[in-house]
Design a protein around this motif. Structure first.
Motif, PDB file in Angstrom:
ATOM      1  N   ARG A 240      51.296  43.168  40.889  1.00 18.07           N
ATOM      2  CA  ARG A 240      52.303  43.088  39.411  1.00 18.07           C
ATOM      3  C   ARG A 240      51.599  41.380  40.126  1.00 18.07           C
ATOM      4  O   ARG A 240      51.530  40.953  40.742  1.00 18.07           O
ATOM      5  CB  ARG A 240      53.981  42.714  40.665  1.00 18.07           C
ATOM      6  CG  ARG A 240      54.834  41.783  39.503  1.00 18.07           C
ATOM      7  CD  ARG A 240      55.010  43.149  38.088  1.00 18.07           C
ATOM      8  NE  ARG A 240      55.477  42.571  37.035  1.00 18.07           N
ATOM      9  CZ  ARG A 240      55.435  42.792  35.944  1.00 18.07           C
ATOM     10  NH1 ARG A 240      54.986  44.369  35.493  1.00 18.07           N
ATOM     11  NH2 ARG A 240      56.368  42.386  35.144  1.00 18.07           N
ATOM     12  N   VAL A 241      51.183  40.668  38.602  1.00 19.64           N
ATOM     13  CA  VAL A 241      50.116  40.348  38.208  1.00 19.64           C
ATOM     14  C   VAL A 241      51.504  39.202  37.020  1.00 19.64           C
ATOM     15  O   VAL A 241      51.767  40.549  36.228  1.00 19.64           O
ATOM     16  CB  VAL A 241      48.601  40.618  37.943  1.00 19.64           C
ATOM     17  CG1 VAL A 241      48.113  40.383  38.893  1.00 19.64           C
ATOM     18  CG2 VAL A 241      48.997  40.837  36.865  1.00 19.64           C
ATOM     19  N   GLU A 285      38.492  43.451  39.628  1.00 21.46           N
ATOM     20  CA  GLU A 285      38.048  43.993  38.147  1.00 21.46           C
ATOM     21  C   GLU A 285      39.034  42.781  37.699  1.00 21.46           C
ATOM     22  O   GLU A 285      38.488  42.141  36.506  1.00 21.46           O
ATOM     23  CB  GLU A 285      38.232  44.483  38.035  1.00 21.46           C
ATOM     24  CG  GLU A 285      36.602  45.506  38.405  1.00 21.46           C
ATOM     25  CD  GLU A 285      36.905  47.346  37.432  1.00 21.46           C
ATOM     26  OE1 GLU A 285      36.371  47.656  36.279  1.00 21.46           O
ATOM     27  OE2 GLU A 285      36.233  47.993  38.999  1.00 21.46           O
ATOM     28  N   PHE A 286      40.041  42.718  37.615  1.00 18.72           N
ATOM     29  CA  PHE A 286      40.550  41.915  37.327  1.00 18.72           C
ATOM     30  C   PHE A 286      40.818  40.350  37.471  1.00 18.72           C
ATOM     31  O   PHE A 286      41.367  39.714  36.112  1.00 18.72           O
ATOM     32  CB  PHE A 286      42.451  42.145  37.538  1.00 18.72           C
ATOM     33  CG  PHE A 286      43.966  41.206  37.166  1.00 18.72           C
ATOM     34  CD1 PHE A 286      43.821  41.237  35.935  1.00 18.72           C
ATOM     35  CD2 PHE A 286      43.934  39.871  37.848  1.00 18.72           C
ATOM     36  CE1 PHE A 286      45.103  40.916  35.437  1.00 18.72           C
ATOM     37  CE2 PHE A 286      45.105  39.076  37.262  1.00 18.72           C
ATOM     38  CZ  PHE A 286      45.999  39.065  36.230  1.00 18.72           C
ATOM     39  N   VAL A 287      40.011  39.921  38.863  1.00 23.55           N
ATOM     40  CA  VAL A 287      40.367  38.637  38.970  1.00 23.55           C
ATOM     41  C   VAL A 287      38.361  37.801  37.898  1.00 23.55           C
ATOM     42  O   VAL A 287      38.536  37.122  37.210  1.00 23.55           O
ATOM     43  CB  VAL A 287      39.832  38.425  40.813  1.00 23.55           C
ATOM     44  CG1 VAL A 287      38.560  36.957  40.650  1.00 23.55           C
ATOM     45  CG2 VAL A 287      40.891  38.454  40.865  1.00 23.55           C
ATOM     46  N   ASN A 288      37.687  39.534  37.949  1.00 20.33           N
ATOM     47  CA  ASN A 288      36.597  39.059  37.280  1.00 20.33           C
ATOM     48  C   ASN A 288      37.030  38.826  35.372  1.00 20.33           C
ATOM     49  O   ASN A 288      36.278  37.962  34.764  1.00 20.33           O
ATOM     50  CB  ASN A 288      35.417  40.184  37.380  1.00 20.33           C
ATOM     51  CG  ASN A 288      34.587  40.118  38.493  1.00 20.33           C
ATOM     52  OD1 ASN A 288      34.432  39.288  39.276  1.00 20.33           O
ATOM     53  ND2 ASN A 288      34.126  40.901  38.901  1.00 20.33           N
ATOM     54  N   LEU A 300      49.289  32.478  38.848  1.00 17.59           N
ATOM     55  CA  LEU A 300      50.446  32.724  39.070  1.00 17.59           C
ATOM     56  C   LEU A 300      51.318  33.243  40.245  1.00 17.59           C
ATOM     57  O   LEU A 300      51.685  32.945  41.328  1.00 17.59           O
ATOM     58  CB  LEU A 300      51.886  32.449  38.362  1.00 17.59           C
ATOM     59  CG  LEU A 300      50.853  31.167  36.882  1.00 17.59           C
ATOM     60  CD1 LEU A 300      52.624  31.288  35.720  1.00 17.59           C
ATOM     61  CD2 LEU A 300      50.326  30.119  37.319  1.00 17.59           C
ATOM     62  N   GLU A 301      51.016  34.199  40.163  1.00 12.73           N
ATOM     63  CA  GLU A 301      51.488  35.709  40.758  1.00 12.73           C
ATOM     64  C   GLU A 301      50.665  36.831  41.284  1.00 12.73           C
ATOM     65  O   GLU A 301      49.653  36.909  40.040  1.00 12.73           O
ATOM     66  CB  GLU A 301      52.383  35.758  41.103  1.00 12.73           C
ATOM     67  CG  GLU A 301      53.835  34.879  41.522  1.00 12.73           C
ATOM     68  CD  GLU A 301      55.144  35.100  40.256  1.00 12.73           C
ATOM     69  OE1 GLU A 301      55.278  36.077  40.652  1.00 12.73           O
ATOM     70  OE2 GLU A 301      56.075  34.534  40.233  1.00 12.73           O
ATOM     71  N   LEU A 305      45.961  37.057  44.891  1.00 10.69           N
ATOM     72  CA  LEU A 305      44.768  36.728  44.220  1.00 10.69           C
ATOM     73  C   LEU A 305      44.575  35.631  43.598  1.00 10.69           C
ATOM     74  O   LEU A 305      43.254  34.926  43.430  1.00 10.69           O
ATOM     75  CB  LEU A 305      45.503  37.989  42.440  1.00 10.69           C
ATOM     76  CG  LEU A 305      45.399  38.708  43.049  1.00 10.69           C
ATOM     77  CD1 LEU A 305      45.919  39.733  41.295  1.00 10.69           C
ATOM     78  CD2 LEU A 305      44.391  39.691  43.594  1.00 10.69           C
ATOM     79  N   ARG A 306      45.266  34.503  44.033  1.00 11.83           N
ATOM     80  CA  ARG A 306      44.917  32.992  43.800  1.00 11.83           C
ATOM     81  C   ARG A 306      43.799  32.515  44.502  1.00 11.83           C
ATOM     82  O   ARG A 306      43.293  31.584  44.580  1.00 11.83           O
ATOM     83  CB  ARG A 306      45.712  31.702  43.543  1.00 11.83           C
ATOM     84  CG  ARG A 306      47.593  32.023  42.347  1.00 11.83           C
ATOM     85  CD  ARG A 306      48.246  31.465  43.253  1.00 11.83           C
ATOM     86  NE  ARG A 306      48.532  29.424  43.163  1.00 11.83           N
ATOM     87  CZ  ARG A 306      48.485  29.314  42.100  1.00 11.83           C
ATOM     88  NH1 ARG A 306      48.356  29.127  41.250  1.00 11.83           N
ATOM     89  NH2 ARG A 306      48.038  27.695  42.820  1.00 11.83           N
TER      90      ARG A 306
END
Length: 320
Positions: A240-241, A285-288, A300-301, A305-306
C-alpha cells in the motif's frame, strides 16, 4: 526544456484540449519557434515508439508523406481525447488479417504506419478479459507476432498445453492469456508452469507448439485481477503506497496520465499538491517511476519505500 520534456508537454497539452490545438498554439505554449515545434510533431507523427495515437483535422489529405500536416494551422488531437471519428471494433482474427495484408501493400511507409496505428486503436480486447487484457489506455503499437498470438489463443480455447521456445529454452506451460502493458509498450504471454504463474515477454518467444496434453484453466482466474496491481512486470508482495506530488510544470498531468488505467485514489489538496494512494506489486519499478519526478514527488508511506528512495539518492550522490 529538452526535447523529451517538450514532447511530454505537447502530449499533455493536446490531451487537456479535446477540441484540438493548432501547431501554432502548441509552439506558443511551449515557448519555441514554429520550426522547432514542426520537428517535434514530425518525431511524434512518424516514430513507431510513441504510445498514444495522434490525429489531425487534415488526416484525409492525399499527401502520403504527411508533410501537409506539419503546418501551424493544422489542429492536433489525441486518441484518448473525445474525438469525432467513427469507431471500428475488430476481433483478433480480423485485426491480424488486416495487419498481415498491410505488409504486402505497395504503399509509402507513412501511410502503412498510420493505418496500423488506427487499426490497433480499434483492437477490441476489452470484452474478453479472461484471457486477453490491455493494461492501460495507450494504443498498442508494438508489432504483434500474428502466428504466435493466434496459437496461444487457440490453445487457451481448446485447453491444450504449449511447448514454447523462450530465450533458447524449451518450456511446457499451461497458457492463461496475453497482456499488452501499455506503459512498457510490450506484449506478455501469461502461463502456468507447475504451480507458478509467470509472464513472458512475447518478443522473446521464438516458437510456440501445441501439444496433445490437456490442462484445466484455473477457475475464477482473471488476467486483470492478476496483472492489474503490478507496477511493471516485477513479482512480489502487495504494498500500500501513498505519495505527494507538488504542482510543478506538467507533474500532475503526467501523474494522472500514468495512473489512468489503475484503481488509484487521487486527492487534490488545498495547497495544490496531489496525493496518490494505491496498492501495487513491484517496489523497485515504482521507486524508479517516483525518482523520475525528482523533488516534485515524496513517498509518504510506507517507510520501507522512503528508505529505498533515500538509499538510491545517497548512491547517486557518491558519484559527485
Amino acid at each position: 526544456m529538452d526535447m523529451i520534456e517538450r514532447l511530454e508537454k505537447i502530449m499533455a497539452l493536446i490531451e487537456a484540449h479535446p477540441e484540438g490545438l493548432t501547431g501554432k498554439a502548441l509552439s506558443e505554449a511551449c515557448g519555441v519557434p514554429w520550426g522547432t515545434m514542426k520537428q517535434d510533431l514530425r518525431a511524434l507523427l512518424l516514430s513507431p515508439e510513441h504510445s498514444i495515437p495522434l490525429y489531425t483535422d487534415h488526416d484525409e489529405s492525399n499527401d502520403e508523406s504527411g508533410e501537409d500536416l506539419l503546418n501551424p494551422d493544422v489542429k492536433w488531437f489525441l486518441g484518448t481525447a473525445e474525438k469525432q471519428f467513427t469507431p471500428v471494433h475488430l476481433n483478433v482474427r480480423e485485426a491480424l488479417g488486416i495487419l498481415r495484408a498491410l505488409e504486402v501493400l505497395q504503399e509509402e511507409n507513412f501511410l502503412k504506419e498510420s493505418l496500423k496505428q488506427k487499426i490497433l486503436a480499434g483492437f477490441d480486447l476489452g470484452t474478453e478479459e479472461t484471457y486477453r487484457y490491455i493494461k492501460g489506455d495507450y494504443t498498442p503499437l508494438e508489432p504483434i507476432k500474428g502466428e504466435i498470438f493466434a496459437s496461444i489463443e487457440k490453445a487457451v480455447q481448446t485447453n491444450r498445453k504449449l511447448n514454447i521456445i523462450f530465450k533458447g529454452r524449451s518450456i511446457i506451460v499451461d497458457p492463461l492469456g496475453i497482456v499488452y502493458y501499455s506503459r512498457l509498450r510490450k506484449w506478455y504471454f501469461v502461463a502456468r508452469q507447475g504451480d507458478t504463474i509467470k509472464n513472458y515477454n512475447l518478443n522473446n518467444i521464438i516458437e510456440v507448439c501445441e501439444t496433445d496434453q490437456a490442462y484445466t484453466y484455473p477457475e475464477g482466474f482473471s488476467l486483470k485481477t492478476w496483472f492489474g496491481p503490478r507496477w511493471g512486470v516485477e513479482y512480489g508482495e502487495l504494498i500500500r503506497v501513498k505519495v505527494r506530488f507538488l504542482n510543478r510544470s506538467q507533474t500532475l498531468a503526467k501523474v494522472r496520465k500514468d495512473v489512468a488505467h489503475r484503481k488509484s485514489k487521487l486527492s487534490l489538496m488545498d495547497d495544490g499538491s496531489l496525493i496518490l494512494e494505491d496498492t501495487i506489486i513491484g517496489a523497485n519499478e515504482f521507486v524508479n517511476w517516483i525518482l523520475g519526478f525528482g523533488s516534485a514527488a515524496e513517498i509518504l508511506e510506507p517507510n520501507e519505500l522512503r528508505e529505498l528512495i533515500f538509499n538510491q539518492i545517497c548512491k547517486t550522490l557518491e558519484n559527485y
